[in-house]
Design a protein around this motif. Structure first.
Motif, mmCIF file in Angstrom:
data_model
loop_
_atom_site.group_PDB
_atom_site.id
_atom_site.type_symbol
_atom_site.label_atom_id
_atom_site.label_comp_id
_atom_site.label_asym_id
_atom_site.label_seq_id
_atom_site.Cartn_x
_atom_site.Cartn_y
_atom_site.Cartn_z
ATOM 1 N N PRO A 161 0.863 -1.091 0.194
ATOM 2 C CA PRO A 161 -0.022 0.002 -0.076
ATOM 3 C C PRO A 161 0.789 1.096 -0.017
ATOM 4 N N SER A 162 0.316 2.202 -0.347
ATOM 5 C CA SER A 162 1.125 3.560 -0.602
ATOM 6 C C SER A 162 1.435 4.233 0.752
ATOM 7 N N ALA A 163 2.599 4.823 0.834
ATOM 8 C CA ALA A 163 2.962 5.416 1.926
ATOM 9 C C ALA A 163 1.974 6.401 2.470
ATOM 10 N N SER A 164 1.428 7.085 1.879
ATOM 11 C CA SER A 164 0.186 8.053 2.416
ATOM 12 C C SER A 164 -1.021 7.177 2.967
ATOM 13 N N ASP A 165 -1.321 6.171 2.339
ATOM 14 C CA ASP A 165 -2.429 5.217 2.803
ATOM 15 C C ASP A 165 -1.885 4.546 4.273
ATOM 16 N N THR A 166 -0.646 4.093 4.128
ATOM 17 C CA THR A 166 0.069 3.512 5.358
ATOM 18 C C THR A 166 -0.077 4.655 6.607
#
Length: 251
Positions: free
Chosen positions: A37-42
């Protein structure tokens, strides 16, 4: 001062670059977003997890286990390491055994801790203590051996008592090395406790991370990893700041 600021900015730039690369790989589909998952979502998931009372309770449990194991392991390991370094015969006998014990992966002993202590608080603290004490002993022996013999000779020639020698010669000389060892030993301590929680536990953040992994909840899993990494880096930087203030004692 300018050099220190430049180093800090370089570290921040590296972290930003890693996060940007992570975001790019996930968003563009180069790496499957289900797996990464993307860094922003994480980070958004991490913020959401920290709002949960259950996660905060697990963090508190893990923090207490790590702290107690650390408080027990550091003075015990320091005392044993000091005694080994001060006795030449004992050092010759014990050092090879310590290196042998240190080279064995500690995880193979985890089932024994479960059998002895059961699945609970004492098992995780005990394994954290066991994972930490060997590095503390070895670091202490190195720190004692780093004390200059001339300093000891001068102190004793002026009639310094063993207590005065310990606090005015040994401690100032050993402290920079010991602080550096504390940063390393905390890594072993945290790793030991988290591993014990993942292997067999009813609570703790390690138990949560294992559960997220088993259920393929990748956002929560990565958020938990980021959480543990942030805690470890925070402790590392705190000890590093104290260590830099004591660096003048190396001379």
């Amino acid at each position: 001062m300018a050099g220190t600021l430049g180093i800090k900015l370089a570290r921040i730039a590296i972290v930003v670059a890693v996060l940007a690369a992570w975001e790019f790989l996930s968003r563009t589909g180069i790496v499957n977003p289900r797996l990464l998952p993307s860094a922003s979502d994480t980070l958004a998931t991490l913020w959401e997890l920290l709002q949960r009372a259950s996660v905060r309770n697990d963090l508190a449990v893990t923090a207490s286990e790590v702290l107690i194991a650390f408080i027990l392991a550091v003075p015990c390991g320091t005392a044993i390491g000091f005694l080994i370094a001060e006795n030449r015969y004992f050092a010759e006998v014990a050092k090879p055994l310590l290196f042998f014990a240190f080279s064995i992966p500690k995880s193979i002993f985890l089932p024994m801790f479960i059998l002895v202590f059961g699945v609970g608080f004492s098992q995780k603290v005990g394994f954290g203590f066991f994972s930490t004490i060997f590095i503390v002993i070895m670091s202490t022996t190195t720190a004692v051996e780093s004390v200059k013999p001339d300093h000891l000779t001068v102190a004793r020639s002026y009639g310094a008592t063993p207590l005065q020698t310990a606090f005015r010669v040994y401690l100032p000389s050993m402290l920079p090395v010991l602080l550096e060892a504390l940063r390393i030993s905390m890594i072993f301590n945290l790793t030991g406790v988290i591993l014990a929680e993942m292997y067999a536990s009813r609570d703790g953040i390690g138990h949560q991370i294992a559960t997220w992994g088993e259920n393929f909840q990748m956002k929560q899993l990565l958020a938990g990893v980021v959480m543990i990494a942030a805690i470890a880096m925070t402790f590392n930087e705190l000890v590093r700041s104290v260590e830099s203030r004591c660096s003048h004692w190396r001379t």
